[in-house]
Design an enzyme around this catalytic site. Structure first.
Site, PDB file in Angstrom:
ATOM      1  N   THR A  60      86.406  -9.287 -62.294  1.00 60.93           N
ATOM      2  CA  THR A  60      85.236  -9.000 -61.460  1.00 60.93           C
ATOM      3  C   THR A  60      85.414  -7.693 -60.692  1.00 60.93           C
ATOM      4  O   THR A  60      86.509  -7.377 -60.222  1.00 60.93           O
ATOM      5  CB  THR A  60      85.047 -10.153 -60.458  1.00 60.93           C
ATOM      6  OG1 THR A  60      84.982 -11.361 -61.197  1.00 60.93           O
ATOM      7  CG2 THR A  60      83.787  -9.982 -59.634  1.00 60.93           C
ATOM      8  N   LYS A  89      83.253 -12.538 -78.419  1.00 58.77           N
ATOM      9  CA  LYS A  89      83.548 -13.008 -77.058  1.00 58.77           C
ATOM     10  C   LYS A  89      84.964 -13.587 -76.924  1.00 58.77           C
ATOM     11  O   LYS A  89      85.242 -14.296 -75.956  1.00 58.77           O
ATOM     12  CB  LYS A  89      82.525 -14.073 -76.631  1.00 58.77           C
ATOM     13  CG  LYS A  89      81.078 -13.622 -76.688  1.00 58.77           C
ATOM     14  CD  LYS A  89      80.783 -12.427 -75.804  1.00 58.77           C
ATOM     15  CE  LYS A  89      79.326 -11.988 -75.944  1.00 58.77           C
ATOM     16  NZ  LYS A  89      79.064 -10.638 -75.487  1.00 58.77           N
ATOM     17  N   ARG A 109      87.050 -22.940 -67.284  1.00 60.26           N
ATOM     18  CA  ARG A 109      85.854 -23.813 -67.232  1.00 60.26           C
ATOM     19  C   ARG A 109      86.200 -25.214 -67.736  1.00 60.26           C
ATOM     20  O   ARG A 109      85.673 -26.204 -67.230  1.00 60.26           O
ATOM     21  CB  ARG A 109      84.721 -23.195 -68.058  1.00 60.26           C
ATOM     22  CG  ARG A 109      84.087 -21.997 -67.359  1.00 60.26           C
ATOM     23  CD  ARG A 109      83.081 -21.266 -68.219  1.00 60.26           C
ATOM     24  NE  ARG A 109      82.877 -19.907 -67.691  1.00 60.26           N
ATOM     25  CZ  ARG A 109      82.514 -18.853 -68.402  1.00 60.26           C
ATOM     26  NH1 ARG A 109      82.303 -18.966 -69.700  1.00 60.26           N
ATOM     27  NH2 ARG A 109      82.365 -17.679 -67.822  1.00 60.26           N
ATOM     28  N   GLU A 153      84.014 -18.386 -62.155  1.00 60.47           N
ATOM     29  CA  GLU A 153      83.892 -18.702 -63.591  1.00 60.47           C
ATOM     30  C   GLU A 153      82.449 -18.711 -64.054  1.00 60.47           C
ATOM     31  O   GLU A 153      82.063 -19.519 -64.904  1.00 60.47           O
ATOM     32  CB  GLU A 153      84.556 -20.032 -63.927  1.00 60.47           C
ATOM     33  CG  GLU A 153      86.030 -19.970 -64.135  1.00 60.47           C
ATOM     34  CD  GLU A 153      86.529 -18.712 -64.780  1.00 60.47           C
ATOM     35  OE1 GLU A 153      85.834 -18.150 -65.656  1.00 60.47           O
ATOM     36  OE2 GLU A 153      87.605 -18.256 -64.392  1.00 60.47           O
ATOM     37  N   SER A 193      68.742 -27.417 -69.034  1.00 62.49           N
ATOM     38  CA  SER A 193      70.183 -27.404 -69.217  1.00 62.49           C
ATOM     39  C   SER A 193      70.848 -28.508 -68.392  1.00 62.49           C
ATOM     40  O   SER A 193      71.761 -29.208 -68.868  1.00 62.49           O
ATOM     41  CB  SER A 193      70.672 -26.021 -68.779  1.00 62.49           C
ATOM     42  OG  SER A 193      72.019 -25.914 -68.944  1.00 62.49           O
ATOM     43  N   TYR A 234      60.847 -37.091 -64.350  1.00 62.55           N
ATOM     44  CA  TYR A 234      60.667 -36.674 -65.747  1.00 62.55           C
ATOM     45  C   TYR A 234      60.225 -37.848 -66.639  1.00 62.55           C
ATOM     46  O   TYR A 234      59.725 -37.640 -67.728  1.00 62.55           O
ATOM     47  CB  TYR A 234      61.966 -36.109 -66.315  1.00 62.55           C
ATOM     48  CG  TYR A 234      62.457 -34.854 -65.631  1.00 62.55           C
ATOM     49  CD1 TYR A 234      61.841 -33.627 -65.853  1.00 62.55           C
ATOM     50  CD2 TYR A 234      63.552 -34.879 -64.780  1.00 62.55           C
ATOM     51  CE1 TYR A 234      62.287 -32.467 -65.244  1.00 62.55           C
ATOM     52  CE2 TYR A 234      64.014 -33.728 -64.163  1.00 62.55           C
ATOM     53  CZ  TYR A 234      63.383 -32.530 -64.402  1.00 62.55           C
ATOM     54  OH  TYR A 234      63.830 -31.390 -63.800  1.00 62.55           O
TER      55      TYR A 234
END
Ligand SMILES: CCCCCCCCCC/C=C\CCCCCCCCCC(=O)SCCNC(=O)CCNC(=O)[C@H](O)C(C)(C)COP(=O)(O)OP(=O)(O)OC[C@H]1O[C@@H](n2cnc3c(N)ncnc32)[C@H](O)[C@@H]1OP(=O)(O)O
Ligand SMILES: Cc1cc2nc3c(=O)[nH]c(=O)nc-3n(C[C@H](O)[C@H](O)[C@H](O)COP(=O)(O)OP(=O)(O)OC[C@H]3O[C@@H](n4cnc5c(N)ncnc54)[C@H](O)[C@@H]3O)c2cc1C
Length: 669
Positions: free
Chosen positions: A150, A283, A293, A432, A531, A577
């Site tokens: 970063t 990546k 993660r 992260e 998501s 929902y």
């Protein structure tokens, strides 16, 4: 014979009474969580730590200033490294991790990024020769490393990082350079004052052509004097919301030269004459992030379970108010609102902890394949972890904050231990990958799933529920459909319909001529929601499968209560929902709520035993409210008296400032 192995003399009778009510053996649940022999090894390690004053805090560390905190943690690090192998098996990440938690709590292990990012980055991204050169030295702690990616100006958008690594064919070196103030590396843990090496993420340039961000090993401090190397400016970024024992740092490179072989070259390579070979997947240089993660899910769950341990134990020794007038003050855990706050936090903690094991196993399997060049499952893994880190960090933060509030005023005191836990845990929403950004990474994958389905293409296992369009009616209470199945199907519907709806909106905006990027941004909030619903479904399914695999009947039954509470809570929380598309009606949602309230009652007698079985020692917990013996009030008083402000009856500052003011006021009369 009590089932709860933590019953001891001298404990507060209110908490002993709780332990006598357990319907399962806490020892057996501990074994289910940690496995054998780790459950026993953890206890042995905790007992050994208590015998070694050099591993213990002299006073609660919240009373210390930052410089003393940092010094203490460095001193304890040396003690751990010198004597730790007598206590635990250093080759076991679990045992060493437990020792670190005992000795340092959450706040600051000066080698955390060395172990959690620096070493994993080398292990995953260095070629064999480089690994041979760097890993043994790093493992022996001849130097300390960190991960510097970063920058002051960019953390999320890695393609825009400004640090450059320019290849000089003549000398066969890379020149690392920080061209602007915004290109200063900013945030890396343990960079400020501790690390001598960094893995720096920098834009690779060869013959004026950019090849994107790559990872380079750069020495920033002398190995003997610890002075910054020539061309390096480095320091600590200052106090933060939490994690203040950690020296997150800044770093500038001024044309710093490193040998060609200091670029990590398992996947991308630069030959001596400057020929670039790209990786099999663009990546792969992000591998260390993927590792964290995957690992952080269990770390975050651990913090939730610690907060739940504190708040549940405290709620059994705190009495306040009457439920039935004249019957005396009740333990605050008798209140349904308290149970709702705390047992749902407990359920999330258990869900994330057990699902975290599955995530770790999946990561290890796919990482091994990637190491050998098979990147087939990388997109699935990246999507899953992007969602998981976001949901678990955010929902854990909410759960911890509920635990703090459930302790009333004492929860706000550092004596509870919870404020610091919250401050540490909530950082997981940012590091992260900022949560909103990561949720959108996963949303890309979900939208692609709907498009693949429309084109008749095969879906990955994770997405197959998207094809189940016959699941269009809530089946709670129907004969042949148990509660768990009905709830999982409801979660599937919520996720599927949310993803379908947002994809349809995206497609229609694009059909009307909006660019893909603008259509995306106009739907970004709904995409993050999609998501979230997908990830919450994935967690629910994975938790259910884990509980179903338990062989010990009493333990399976105890965790089934927790699972069902988790599922009912998730469905109630997302019930809006269910009304869309007419999947459920309000009576059916009320049935889920009733089931949830019944589960709170069912869990109540076992509450203390669930958290006891998670087995966090008092040393690690660092909480007066959460003490295993329940002797809270005497110890709160002791804690307050040990506060440095109470060392003198009259503070010098009072004598110097307030007393003259008050005396002057009197003399004016
Ligand atoms: C013996 C051992 C003992 C150990 C004991 C240790 C005990 C320790 C105890 C410690 C206690 C406490 C510790 C506390 C720990 C704190 C740890 C903190 C660590 C924090 C470290 C950091 O924060 S490091 C910096 C992290 N930075 C980020 O995460 C940046 C986020 N940004 C990104 O990831 C990316 O830039 C982006 C994904 C947002 C976008 O990238 P980009 O622009 O390059 O890509 P696109 O969006 O265009 O996407 C293109 C396609 O690529 C796919 N993609 C993206 N990323 C990946 C990936 N990683 N893997 C695979 N695929 C990826 C993306 O999906 C796109 O795909 P398509 O849609 O198919 O095109
Ligand atoms: C405790 C802690 C430890 C850390 N440790 C390390 C470390 O060891 N090494 C290291 O290299 N880094 C480290 N970091 C840095 C961390 O990884 C970054 O802060 C993080 O990735 C977020 O990036 P940012 O700060 O640039 O946030 P920004 O990207 O500036 O985010 C600010 C806001 O903009 C939004 N935003 C940004 N881009 C988009 C987009 N494309 N779409 C929608 N919204 C967007 C975000 O959602 C957020 O709301 C650490 C950070 C913390 C807090």
């Amino acid at each position: 014979m009590p089932l709860n192995h933590l019953i001891r003399d001298g404990d507060n009778p209110d908490i002993t009474e709780e332990r006598q009510k357990a319907t399962f053996s806490t020892e057996e649940l501990a074994i289910e969580i940690y496995g054998e022999p780790l459950a026993q090894r953890r206890r042995e390690i905790s007992a050994e730590v208590l015998k070694r004053p050099e591993l213990l805090d002299d006073c609660p560390h919240v009373f210390l200033d930052r410089t003393t905190k940092v010094e203490n943690s460095m001193k304890k690090t040396v003690a751990v490294m010198e004597k730790g192998s007598e206590i635990c098996d250093f080759t076991s990440r679990e045992e060493l991790g437990h020792l670190v938690c005992e000795v340092f709590g959450d706040d600051g292990f000066p080698l955390s990024i060395h172990f959690v990012m620096f070493l994993p980055a080398i292990q995953g991204q260095a070629d064999d020769e480089q690994a041979e050169q760097w890993i043994p030295r790093a493992m022996r702690l001849e130097f300390i490393g960190t991960y510097a990616q970063t920058e002051l100006g960019h953390g999320t958008n890695l393609r825009a990082l400004e640090t450059t690594a320019t290849y000089d064919k003549r000398t066969q070196e890379f020149i690392l350079h920080t061209p602007t103030v915004s290109a200063y590396k900013w945030w890396p843990g343990n960079l400020g004052k501790t690390a001598n090496y960094v893995i720096a993420n920098a834009q690779l340039y060869i013959d004026g052509k950019s090849h994107g961000p790559h990872n380079f090993l750069v020495q920033i401090r002398d190995e003997n004097t610890h002075q910054p190397m020539p061309g390096i400016t480095v320091g600590d970024i200052g106090p933060k919301f939490g994690l203040n024992t950690n020296d997150n740092g800044f770093l500038r490179f001024d044309h710093v030269r490193i040998p060609r072989r200091n670029m990590l070259m398992r996947h991308s390579k630069v030959s001596a004459d400057g020929v670039y070979s790209p990786p099999v997947h663009p990546k792969l240089s992000y591998g260390a992030m993927i590792f964290v993660r995957a690992t952080m899910i269990r770390m975050l769950a651990h913090v939730v379970l610690k907060a739940a341990t504190i708040a549940i134990r405290y709620s059994c020794v705190r009495r306040q108010g009457e439920i039935k007038t004249g019957n005396g003050e009740v333990k605050i855990l008798e209140y349904q609102t308290q149970q709702h706050r705390l047992f749902t936090a407990l359920a999330r903690g258990f869900a994330y902890r057990l699902v975290g094991d599955e995530v770790k196993n999946l990561y290890e399997k796919i990482a091994e394949e990637v190491k050998h060049g098979n990147v087939e499952q990388l997109a699935d893994l990246h999507a899953l972890l992007s969602g998981m880190k976001s949901i678990v960090s955010y929902d854990s933060g909410k759960a911890i904050e509920q635990c703090r509030m459930a302790c009333g005023g004492h929860g706000y005191s550092h004596a509870s231990g919870i404020p610091e836990m919250y401050a540490v845990e909530i950082a997981g929403c940012t590091y992260e990958g900022e949560n909103m950004v990561m949720l959108q990474q996963q949303a890309r994958y979900l939208v692609k799933g709907i498009h693949r389905l429309a084109h008749g293409e095969e879906l990955s296992t994770m997405l197959q529920y998207l094809a189940n369009t016959s699941n269009n009616k809530f089946r709670i209470g129907e004969s042949g459909v148990d509660l768990e199945n009905a709830l999982i199907l409801a979660l599937e519907y919520i996720a599927r319909s949310t993803i379908e709806r947002v994809t349809a909106r995206l497609d229609s905006l694009q059909n009307k001529g909006l660019s893909a990027e603008n259509a995306w941004n106009e739907n970004a909030v709904e995409l993050t929601r999609a998501s979230r619903t997908h990830t919450r479904l994935w967690i629910a399914r994975c938790f259910r499968d884990r509980v179903h695999r338990i062989e010990n009947h009493a333990i399976r039954s105890a965790l089934t209560d927790i699972l069902e509470l988790f599922l009912t809570y998730e469905v109630v929380d997302m019930s809006q929902y269910l009304y869309q598309g007419g999947y459920a009606n309000s009576d059916q949602v009320a049935q889920v709520k009733d089931a949830m309230y019944k589960l709170l009652e069912k869990i109540r007698p076992n509450a203390v035993s669930y958290v006891d079985a998670y087995e966090v020692s008092d040393t690690e917990l660092r909480s007066v409210l959460g003490r295993r013996d329940g002797n809270v009030y005497d110890n709160l008083l002791k804690w307050a008296k040990s506060n440095p402000l109470n060392r003198t009856e009259v503070l010098p500052a009072v004598e110097k400032h307030l007393m003259p003011m008050m005396l002057a006021a009197k003399s004016k009369l």
